[in-house]
Design a protein around this motif. Structure first.
Motif, mmCIF file in Angstrom:
data_model
loop_
_atom_site.group_PDB
_atom_site.id
_atom_site.type_symbol
_atom_site.label_atom_id
_atom_site.label_comp_id
_atom_site.label_asym_id
_atom_site.label_seq_id
_atom_site.Cartn_x
_atom_site.Cartn_y
_atom_site.Cartn_z
ATOM 1 N N LEU A 1 -36.304 32.179 36.211
ATOM 2 C CA LEU A 1 -35.539 33.288 36.774
ATOM 3 C C LEU A 1 -34.255 32.792 37.422
ATOM 4 O O LEU A 1 -33.169 33.348 37.178
ATOM 5 C CB LEU A 1 -36.407 34.030 37.801
ATOM 6 C CG LEU A 1 -35.739 35.171 38.562
ATOM 7 C CD1 LEU A 1 -35.248 36.249 37.607
ATOM 8 C CD2 LEU A 1 -36.714 35.761 39.590
ATOM 9 N N LEU B 1 -34.278 39.631 36.120
ATOM 10 C CA LEU B 1 -35.552 39.464 35.419
ATOM 11 C C LEU B 1 -35.381 39.677 33.925
ATOM 12 O O LEU B 1 -35.962 38.960 33.106
ATOM 13 C CB LEU B 1 -36.582 40.450 35.981
ATOM 14 C CG LEU B 1 -37.159 40.132 37.363
ATOM 15 C CD1 LEU B 1 -37.878 41.345 37.938
ATOM 16 C CD2 LEU B 1 -38.111 38.943 37.297
ATOM 17 N N ALA C 1 -33.753 36.785 32.223
ATOM 18 C CA ALA C 1 -34.646 35.629 32.174
ATOM 19 C C ALA C 1 -35.834 35.865 31.241
ATOM 20 O O ALA C 1 -36.709 34.999 31.120
ATOM 21 C CB ALA C 1 -35.144 35.295 33.573
#
Length: 358
Positions: free
Chosen positions: A156, A262, A265
């Motif tokens: 992340l 998020l 990632a």
């Protein structure tokens, strides 16, 4: 979320214009006397509003198909509230269950009702009997916290796509290292730092000091340097501000930032959120050997029983211990065929004459 909470300024709220006067008085009591946080008071407001909307239909003052937002509650009097019985409370809780409210939501609604009727009976003496007395739903099962693994947390932080990289990296770093709540991070001011600590204002306006590790200090230093160069800085006290407007970021905006990070990632769609990053910080600290009482102080929990949910990590440790057995990789061995053994007369299964024993 109702208009009660101001999204940009969560410490503010609008007047209560759609609920009974007795409920208004109770919410003011929670706000000014009990010093409950605005979000806590808002939760009681929503639950009590829902209950009295239900009662309006139960009293047959509105049609069953009336949209909830069109039900006027302002005409409900203290005399009306005196007519509410324990049976009404049970039926409301059953109605909540049929409306797909889980055990935790029903327990919260009952807590709101208990608080209100206790106030009416003991604080202002407007009721002689408390219809919620001795009603209990038991303790709802506590779900295990969802969290990122260490590798996922590194992923992340390594894949942030942002037009204000230093700020968003700092936000995620504080979430993942300090375990603070979203509402706590939003309200951080520039003056809350001293040396290697940060002053955090948690639930109930309770303050705590949290130490900052090297990762946090480095991220803060890099962000503050860029922040100082913003040409339109409006909220000079606020730590996290908008690059465009220079104003303090709202809780909703930070949720959007976390969701975007998020996604970049490859971790979206799995139920992660700012609160799950708090769980991640707590979980990784516990895995690293942090004492439960120390973790309680870091997270700002009232009781250590709340913190003990993170002992679920023991399961992972037990799993690894079993996997470390020298026989963990032993393959299944097929039984070799052999002739059946003759019955043993002494094993209790057969009698001396060959018949089965009873």
């Amino acid at each position: 979320m109702s208009s009660y909470i101001d999204v940009v300024h969560p410490e503010r709220h609008a007047p209560y214009l759609d609920i009974p006067d007795d409920v208004v008085d109770y919410l003011h009591y929670l706000d000014f006397v009990k010093l409950r946080s605005p979000r806590t008071v808002n939760g009681y407001y929503l639950d009590l509003r829902g209950f009295f909307r239900y009662m309006m239909q139960r009293w047959q003052r509105v049609a069953d198909d009336t949209p909830p937002e069109e039900i006027d509650l302002t005409g409900i009097t203290t005399a009306d509230i005196r007519t509410i019985t324990k049976h009404d409370i049970f039926d409301f809780l059953d109605h909540a269950r049929s409306a797909d409210n889980g055990p935790k939501a029903r327990a919260r609604k009952l807590s709101a009702l208990k608080g209100f009727f206790n106030y009416m009976c003991t604080q202002v003496n407007r009721l002689a009997a408390n219809p919620t007395e001795n009603i209990s739903l038991g303790s709802p099962a506590r779900a295990l916290p969802k969290y990122l693994t260490r590798d996922e947390a590194v992923t992340l932080l390594s894949n942030i796509q942002s037009d204000f990289y230093e700020r968003d990296y700092c936000i995620l770093t504080l979430f993942l290292n300090c375990g603070m709540r979203l509402a706590e991070l939003v309200t951080i001011d520039m003056g809350d730092f001293r040396d290697d600590t940060i002053r955090i204002v948690g639930k109930g306006s309770k303050e705590r000091l949290v130490y900052l590790n090297d990762a946090c200090l480095d991220a803060l230093q890099r962000y503050k340097k860029v922040r100082a160069s913003l040409p339109n800085l409006v909220d000079r006290d606020a730590l996290f501000v908008s690059k465009r407007t220079g104003k303090r970021l709202s809780a909703r905006r930070i949720e959007q930032i976390v969701a975007r990070c998020l996604q970049s990632a490859g971790l979206s769609g799995r139920g992660f959120s700012p609160h799950k990053l708090r769980h991640t910080a707590a979980t990784l600290m516990y895995q690293g050997g942090v004492d439960m009482l120390a973790l309680k102080e870091i997270l700002g929990h009232e009781n250590v029983s709340t913190t003990q949910i993170y002992t679920h990590i023991n399961r992972e440790q037990l799993k690894k211990a079993v996997a470390a057995s020298p026989l963990a990789t032993q393959k299944y061995v097929e039984q070799k065929p052999s002739a059946p053994d003759a019955p043993d007369p002494n094993d209790g299964e057969y009698s001396p004459d060959g018949s089965e024993s009873r």
